[in-house]
Write an enzyme that holds these catalytic residues in place. Structure first.
Site, PDB file in Angstrom:
ATOM      1  N   GLU A 174       0.823  -1.222   0.000  1.00  0.00           N
ATOM      2  CA  GLU A 174       0.000   0.000   0.000  1.00  0.00           C
ATOM      3  C   GLU A 174       0.856   1.271   0.000  1.00  0.00           C
ATOM      4  O   GLU A 174       0.737   2.135   0.883  1.00  0.00           O
ATOM      5  CB  GLU A 174      -0.935   0.001   1.206  1.00  0.00           C
ATOM      6  CG  GLU A 174      -1.904  -1.154   1.163  1.00  0.00           C
ATOM      7  CD  GLU A 174      -3.011  -1.028   2.194  1.00  0.00           C
ATOM      8  OE1 GLU A 174      -2.806  -0.406   3.240  1.00  0.00           O
ATOM      9  OE2 GLU A 174      -4.095  -1.570   1.928  1.00  0.00           O
ATOM     10  N   GLU A 178      -5.246  -8.272  -1.173  1.00  0.00           N
ATOM     11  CA  GLU A 178      -6.045  -8.227   0.060  1.00  0.00           C
ATOM     12  C   GLU A 178      -7.514  -8.010  -0.302  1.00  0.00           C
ATOM     13  O   GLU A 178      -7.821  -7.172  -1.133  1.00  0.00           O
ATOM     14  CB  GLU A 178      -5.612  -7.085   0.982  1.00  0.00           C
ATOM     15  CG  GLU A 178      -4.233  -7.218   1.547  1.00  0.00           C
ATOM     16  CD  GLU A 178      -3.876  -6.059   2.466  1.00  0.00           C
ATOM     17  OE1 GLU A 178      -4.792  -5.388   2.989  1.00  0.00           O
ATOM     18  OE2 GLU A 178      -2.673  -5.805   2.637  1.00  0.00           O
TER      19      GLU A 178
HETATM   20  C1  BGP Z   1      -4.836  -2.738   4.812  1.00  0.00           C
HETATM   21  C2  BGP Z   1      -3.502  -3.256   5.342  1.00  0.00           C
HETATM   22  C3  BGP Z   1      -3.607  -4.511   6.103  1.00  0.00           C
HETATM   23  C4  BGP Z   1      -4.924  -4.711   6.843  1.00  0.00           C
HETATM   24  C5  BGP Z   1      -6.130  -4.147   6.105  1.00  0.00           C
HETATM   25  C6  BGP Z   1      -7.397  -4.153   6.929  1.00  0.00           C
HETATM   26  O1  BGP Z   1      -4.742  -1.392   4.641  1.00  0.00           O
HETATM   27  O2  BGP Z   1      -2.592  -3.514   4.270  1.00  0.00           O
HETATM   28  O3  BGP Z   1      -2.503  -4.517   6.995  1.00  0.00           O
HETATM   29  O4  BGP Z   1      -4.849  -4.268   8.123  1.00  0.00           O
HETATM   30  O5  BGP Z   1      -5.886  -2.861   5.689  1.00  0.00           O
HETATM   31  O6  BGP Z   1      -7.405  -3.020   7.745  1.00  0.00           O
HETATM   32  P1  BGP Z   1      -7.848  -3.137   9.262  1.00  0.00           P
HETATM   33  O7  BGP Z   1      -6.941  -4.166   9.846  1.00  0.00           O
HETATM   34  O8  BGP Z   1      -7.664  -1.795   9.827  1.00  0.00           O
HETATM   35  O9  BGP Z   1      -9.299  -3.569   9.241  1.00  0.00           O
END
Ligand code: BGP
Length: 489
Positions: free
Chosen positions: A194, A388
């Site tokens: 990201e 993701e």
């Molecule tokens: C993305 C990140 C992950 C993960 C995901 C979900 O931005 O790459 O690390 O955390 O978000 O976010 P959260 O865990 O805040 O729900």
């Protein structure tokens, strides 16, 4: 396939994804140093719908406070969920689901605890080699994210983070140590997780510590430039040491749509979408796009580009594009004229009335994933990985130990059906790694209650629990999807 013909290729990489700082724990083990995420402070007293918005800066005082054992914010709260100790058991469970791939990150601070050492930490290298060997034992293809908000804290406090060009060399020392140790075992590498998060999270992305930074926009894009150069040089080194490897870039991608057909909304949406695509444009095409000058003018940004930088970017673009996809958002040029609430900071958008939201206010838009895949493939014509995708939700363990998560199955099924549509559209999407395949600590909230996994971990928001692993209903659902290569979707 309940909606249409199955277009998933036979070699499609089905799998899951995690990040070291959220899954491993063992923060003090094996010589590991402190990372930015280890001392990230989350203020849970804020209203829940604004939780994602606070994932931004940290002050020096907060960084010190997070290292004080007597402070409520003391960093071992970031206990992860025990992968450091349970990785053989966890990988066996991934293999039981039939994973073809597993996306994980390397904690930079296990390899270079402070970041500026000359030699890598052997205990860290040995740990990751053991994890990779365990994956390969089950024919699970590793996809390694080299930097997932885990930069050594020392590089932030002593050097000012990525704004300091020296960090390029420290990063290259780190990635070279990983390439040399894991060459022949790891084929897929992602340089930065990201990378566009620098816009909203200058602390965890760039190691910028200081509220009221003199010119934060300038610092963000100067730091991003250094990451672009570092990513290109890492790609060069990877191809030199591992000629068959594939190096990818990765952005957090929310599909943005005009809130209305008004021309102002349409133009604003194009500009807002470019705020994210800018990062992939540079890494996947190898040059700053034509709109950079006007975009930087609007931000009052003028970055320092050293001689040779432009040539490095052009010579070493990435081989594939990857992205995280959770939500979409509507963009209005005149939000002040609308009743609906503003969405979360990540998109700066407006709540789209046609879509439902998760418990954390993330707008659920499966068709948006098909649109995003087509947009990215049309723009870059490079293989794409959905790195993701997942639903953060509160899961309940029933009296008999079962965990029913039909909401997660529904979310994933609907999104995977759209991946199939994109494949039918001709998009070269080669893999899908469901986010948080085992319960992890949520990045933006540092909470356990926002669970993503097919595997439940017995641990609460304070890090207490047995860390016992249990299969949710989605475990067998995903196992069946993989076994039939998508036929049961
Ligand atoms: C993305 C990140 C992950 C993960 C995901 C979900 O931005 O790459 O690390 O955390 O978000 O976010 P959260 O865990 O805040 O729900």
């Amino acid at each position: 396939m309940t909606t249409s013909k199955n277009y998933f290729p036979k070699d499609f990489l089905w799998g899951g994804a995690t990040a070291a700082n959220q899954v491993e724990g063992g923060s003090n083990e094996g010589g590991k140093g402190l990372s930015l995420s280890d001392v990230y402070i989350f203020d849970s007293s804020m209203p829940k719908e604004r939780w994602t918005d606070q994932w931004h800066m940290m002050t020096h005082k907060q960084v010190e406070e997070a290292q004080d054992p007597n402070s409520p914010h003391y960093y071992p709260k970031r206990k992860g969920t025990g992968f450091y100790y349970h990785y053989k058991e966890d990988i066996k469970l991934f293999a039981e689901m039939g994973f073809k791939t597993y996306r994980m990150s390397i904690a930079w601070t296990r390899i270079f605890p402070k970041g500026d050492e000359a030699e890598p930490n052997e205990a860290g290298l040995a740990f990751y080699e053991a994890v990779i060997d365990e994956l390969l034992k089950y024919d699970i293809e590793p996809i390694i994210s080299l930097s997932h908000y885990e930069m050594p804290l020392h590089l932030a406090t002593e050097y000012g983070g990525w704004v300091n060009r020296k960090v390029i060399d420290f990063y290259l020392n780190f990635v070279t140590a990983m390439f040399e140790r894991l060459q022949g075992k790891v084929k897929y590498w992602i340089t930065f997780n990201e990378i566009n998060a620098v816009k909203h999270h200058p602390y965890t992305s760039l190691g910028i510590i200081e509220e009221g930074h003199p010119h934060i926009e300038q610092a963000k894009y100067q730091g991003a430039h250094h990451q672009f150069v570092a990513s290109a040089l890492a790609t060069k080194k990877a191809h030199e040491l591992m000629p068959d490897c594939k190096v990818g870039c990765m952005i957090s991608y929310q599909l943005l749509v005009p809130y209305s057909a008004h021309p102002d909304d349409i133009q604003k949406t194009v500009e807002a979408q470019r705020e994210s695509l800018f990062f992939t444009d540079v890494q996947a095409r190898g040059y700053y796009p034509a709109y950079t000058e006007r975009m930087f003018e609007n931000k009052n940004v003028k970055i320092k580009v050293e001689r040779g930088d432009i040539e490095i970017l052009r010579q070493y673009p990435v081989d594939f594009v990857s992205f995280s996809y959770y939500m979409s958002s509507a963009i209005s040029a005149h939000p002040e004229t609308l009743e609906s609430a503003v969405g979360n900071l990540i998109t700066g958008g407006i709540v789209n009335p046609h879509l439902e939201s998760s418990d954390w206010g993330w707008q659920i838009d499966p068709q948006g994933l098909r649109t995003a895949l087509n947009q990215l493939y049309d723009r870059y014509q490079k293989p794409i990985l959905v790195a993701e995708n997942g639903l953060g939700a509160v899961d309940v363990v029933e009296a008999d130990g079962s965990i029913h998560d039909p909401y997660r199955i529904d979310y994933l099924k609907r999104h995977l059906q759209q991946v199939n549509e994109a494949l039918h559209d001709g998009v070269d999407v080669f893999g899908y790694t469901a986010w948080g395949c085992i319960d992890i600590v949520s990045a933006s909230t540092s909470q356990m209650s926002k669970r993503y996994g097919f595997i439940y971990v017995d641990q609460d928001d304070e890090g207490n629990g047995t860390q016992k692993r249990s299969k949710k209903d989605s475990f067998d659902w995903y196992k069946e999807v993989i076994a039939t290569n998508g036929d049961t979707l």
